[in-house]
Design a protein around this motif. Sequence first.
Motif, PDB file in Angstrom:
ATOM      1  N   THR A 193     -45.145 -38.506 -19.743  1.00  0.00           N
ATOM      2  CA  THR A 193     -44.238 -39.514 -20.296  1.00  0.00           C
ATOM      3  C   THR A 193     -43.353 -38.909 -21.359  1.00  0.00           C
ATOM      4  O   THR A 193     -42.139 -39.214 -21.446  1.00  0.00           O
ATOM      5  CB  THR A 193     -45.047 -40.677 -20.875  1.00  0.00           C
ATOM      6  N   LEU A 194     -43.888 -38.024 -22.148  1.00  0.00           N
ATOM      7  CA  LEU A 194     -43.095 -37.367 -23.184  1.00  0.00           C
ATOM      8  C   LEU A 194     -42.036 -36.470 -22.565  1.00  0.00           C
ATOM      9  O   LEU A 194     -40.876 -36.438 -23.022  1.00  0.00           O
ATOM     10  CB  LEU A 194     -44.007 -36.556 -24.099  1.00  0.00           C
ATOM     11  N   ALA A 195     -42.414 -35.760 -21.522  1.00  0.00           N
ATOM     12  CA  ALA A 195     -41.433 -34.876 -20.876  1.00  0.00           C
ATOM     13  C   ALA A 195     -40.288 -35.679 -20.271  1.00  0.00           C
ATOM     14  O   ALA A 195     -39.102 -35.291 -20.368  1.00  0.00           O
ATOM     15  CB  ALA A 195     -42.144 -34.045 -19.802  1.00  0.00           C
ATOM     16  N   ARG A 196     -40.582 -36.806 -19.640  1.00  0.00           N
ATOM     17  CA  ARG A 196     -39.524 -37.649 -19.086  1.00  0.00           C
ATOM     18  C   ARG A 196     -38.636 -38.218 -20.174  1.00  0.00           C
ATOM     19  O   ARG A 196     -37.385 -38.263 -20.033  1.00  0.00           O
ATOM     20  CB  ARG A 196     -40.150 -38.767 -18.258  1.00  0.00           C
TER      21      ARG A 196
ATOM     22  N   THR B  17     -34.539 -37.582 -20.521  1.00  0.00           N
ATOM     23  CA  THR B  17     -33.591 -38.690 -20.639  1.00  0.00           C
ATOM     24  C   THR B  17     -32.805 -38.590 -21.933  1.00  0.00           C
ATOM     25  O   THR B  17     -31.583 -38.860 -21.969  1.00  0.00           O
ATOM     26  CB  THR B  17     -34.340 -40.028 -20.574  1.00  0.00           C
ATOM     27  N   ALA B  18     -33.483 -38.196 -22.985  1.00  0.00           N
ATOM     28  CA  ALA B  18     -32.795 -38.071 -24.277  1.00  0.00           C
ATOM     29  C   ALA B  18     -31.741 -36.984 -24.232  1.00  0.00           C
ATOM     30  O   ALA B  18     -30.641 -37.140 -24.812  1.00  0.00           O
ATOM     31  CB  ALA B  18     -33.823 -37.789 -25.364  1.00  0.00           C
ATOM     32  N   ARG B  19     -32.008 -35.877 -23.570  1.00  0.00           N
ATOM     33  CA  ARG B  19     -30.996 -34.812 -23.485  1.00  0.00           C
ATOM     34  C   ARG B  19     -29.762 -35.297 -22.714  1.00  0.00           C
ATOM     35  O   ARG B  19     -28.603 -34.991 -23.096  1.00  0.00           O
ATOM     36  CB  ARG B  19     -31.613 -33.583 -22.808  1.00  0.00           C
ATOM     37  N   THR B  20     -29.963 -36.048 -21.627  1.00  0.00           N
ATOM     38  CA  THR B  20     -28.823 -36.567 -20.852  1.00  0.00           C
ATOM     39  C   THR B  20     -28.000 -37.545 -21.684  1.00  0.00           C
ATOM     40  O   THR B  20     -26.744 -37.478 -21.707  1.00  0.00           O
ATOM     41  CB  THR B  20     -29.334 -37.255 -19.581  1.00  0.00           C
TER      42      THR B  20
ATOM     43  N   ALA C  85     -27.230 -45.549 -26.412  1.00  0.00           N
ATOM     44  CA  ALA C  85     -28.164 -45.055 -25.399  1.00  0.00           C
ATOM     45  C   ALA C  85     -28.816 -43.754 -25.837  1.00  0.00           C
ATOM     46  O   ALA C  85     -30.009 -43.514 -25.583  1.00  0.00           O
ATOM     47  CB  ALA C  85     -27.421 -44.870 -24.075  1.00  0.00           C
ATOM     48  N   ALA C  86     -28.056 -42.883 -26.512  1.00  0.00           N
ATOM     49  CA  ALA C  86     -28.631 -41.634 -27.012  1.00  0.00           C
ATOM     50  C   ALA C  86     -29.682 -41.901 -28.078  1.00  0.00           C
ATOM     51  O   ALA C  86     -30.749 -41.269 -28.102  1.00  0.00           O
ATOM     52  CB  ALA C  86     -27.523 -40.740 -27.552  1.00  0.00           C
TER      53      ALA C  86
ATOM     54  N   VAL D 126     -38.513 -40.813 -27.026  1.00  0.00           N
ATOM     55  CA  VAL D 126     -39.210 -39.528 -27.183  1.00  0.00           C
ATOM     56  C   VAL D 126     -40.260 -39.621 -28.290  1.00  0.00           C
ATOM     57  O   VAL D 126     -41.384 -39.116 -28.162  1.00  0.00           O
ATOM     58  CB  VAL D 126     -38.189 -38.407 -27.482  1.00  0.00           C
ATOM     59  N   GLY D 127     -39.884 -40.279 -29.384  1.00  0.00           N
ATOM     60  CA  GLY D 127     -40.854 -40.435 -30.468  1.00  0.00           C
ATOM     61  C   GLY D 127     -42.067 -41.240 -30.058  1.00  0.00           C
ATOM     62  O   GLY D 127     -43.210 -40.914 -30.409  1.00  0.00           O
ATOM     63  N   VAL D 128     -41.825 -42.329 -29.286  1.00  0.00           N
ATOM     64  CA  VAL D 128     -42.957 -43.144 -28.821  1.00  0.00           C
ATOM     65  C   VAL D 128     -43.851 -42.338 -27.893  1.00  0.00           C
ATOM     66  O   VAL D 128     -45.090 -42.372 -27.975  1.00  0.00           O
ATOM     67  CB  VAL D 128     -42.427 -44.422 -28.132  1.00  0.00           C
ATOM     68  N   ALA D 129     -43.237 -41.583 -26.991  1.00  0.00           N
ATOM     69  CA  ALA D 129     -44.027 -40.776 -26.050  1.00  0.00           C
ATOM     70  C   ALA D 129     -44.821 -39.700 -26.787  1.00  0.00           C
ATOM     71  O   ALA D 129     -45.973 -39.407 -26.436  1.00  0.00           O
ATOM     72  CB  ALA D 129     -43.102 -40.154 -25.013  1.00  0.00           C
TER      73      ALA D 129
END
Length: 446
Positions: free
Chosen positions: A141-144, A148-151, A179-180, A187-190
């Motif tokens: 989940t963190l990797a996903r 998404t954050a990078r995109t 969205a960013a 990412v922080g939650v993951a």
Amino acid sequence: MIHATTPAPIERPARAPRLSASPAFSPSCTTAARHGALALRLAGLALALGLAACGGKDAPATEPQGPAAVGVVTLQTRAQQLDATLPGRTRAYLTAEVRPQVSGIVQQRLFTEGALVRKGQPLYQIDDRPLRATEASAEATLARAEATARTQEANARRNAELVKIDAISRQAYDESQAAAAQARADVGVARANLETARINLRYSRIEAPIAGRISLSSVTPGALVTANQANALTTIVQMDPMYVDFTQSSTELVQLKRDWEAGRYQKVDGNQMRVRIRLDDGSDYPHEGRLQFAGVIVNDTTGTVTLRAVVPNPDGVLMPGMYVQALLPTGLASDALLIPQQSVNRDLTGRASVLVVNADNVVEKRPVELARALGNRWLVDSGLQPGERLVVDGFQRIKPGDKVAPQVVDLNTKKGPAAAAPAPAASAPPAAGQSVDITARPGASR
């Protein structure tokens, strides 16, 4: 002529008369004869005693005895520490009840019951396969979220350049920036979920929170445990040092404060107050403790104040819950006058008195006021003065008003007039013709 002569008759010896069973010669006659002989012997013995008494009439009279010897001690003042003996109970310095923080099946018990454990030592191992799966899911989940954050961040940077040349609307730019930011939050939650999964995985191995001695285990391998359950798996207690909680009466505490204010006793510094411990069997504990806490609230049921001391316990002699006595120094009497308890006599009303030998070696009876017992001695409040001679031995031979011969007694070696007096000489054997007194004397062996 021959004449016939008749021979003279031959006399035969007389035969002894035969005793007949007549009343004149009954057995009672023999008994009377024996009693008569015994009476004659007693009369002879009485005559001998009378002659001996007559012969000793001219003997010199016994000389009068001198003053009776008594043991005395000379009273002297000294500095005396005053202790209060208070009942108490031992308490563990630290106590930790071990409970699981995650649910699962106990796979192993990794300690020996009753042994000493160190802080951080593994105690139980819980099945960690579900927790490892949760960790792996959190990592994915963190990797996903990071992808998404990078995109979203790249899109936001492009829109920031396009909005400058009015290639996109302001609304599109704002939506890309939001969205960013949302992607960064995801990412922080993951990442937090992954950390929680890792913590729970570590909790599958239950470790000792403190160092100390561990008790029995309440579960065995194969048991199901749940997070934060009510029943503890085991308990660890730290017993070096130990707490000793004892109570003191509020009445005694108030009286002690009055004595301090009146100047009768000097106050002991509470920060340096040492506490001695006496075990339940009466023996003294070899290590001294220090007073750590004195309560300020009186128990409304018992009327006592709770105090606490910290006592070293390197040998493990003290165990939690033991009954002990705490000897707490409460004051210092600079001019204490102590007398042996054996010298004090009490009348029917309980009033105490002692016998004192004055300057003329005459015994006087003196009433005294006693404060408290210190070992085998009494602390005197009033009635005696330093330098006076107190009778401590030979009470049976004297009474008030008698003139005596005082002898100093060393109470430490227990040497007094009785021990110093010479032994009576052995009596010489009685001369011939003298009577012997066979009456048992007091103290003689029968």
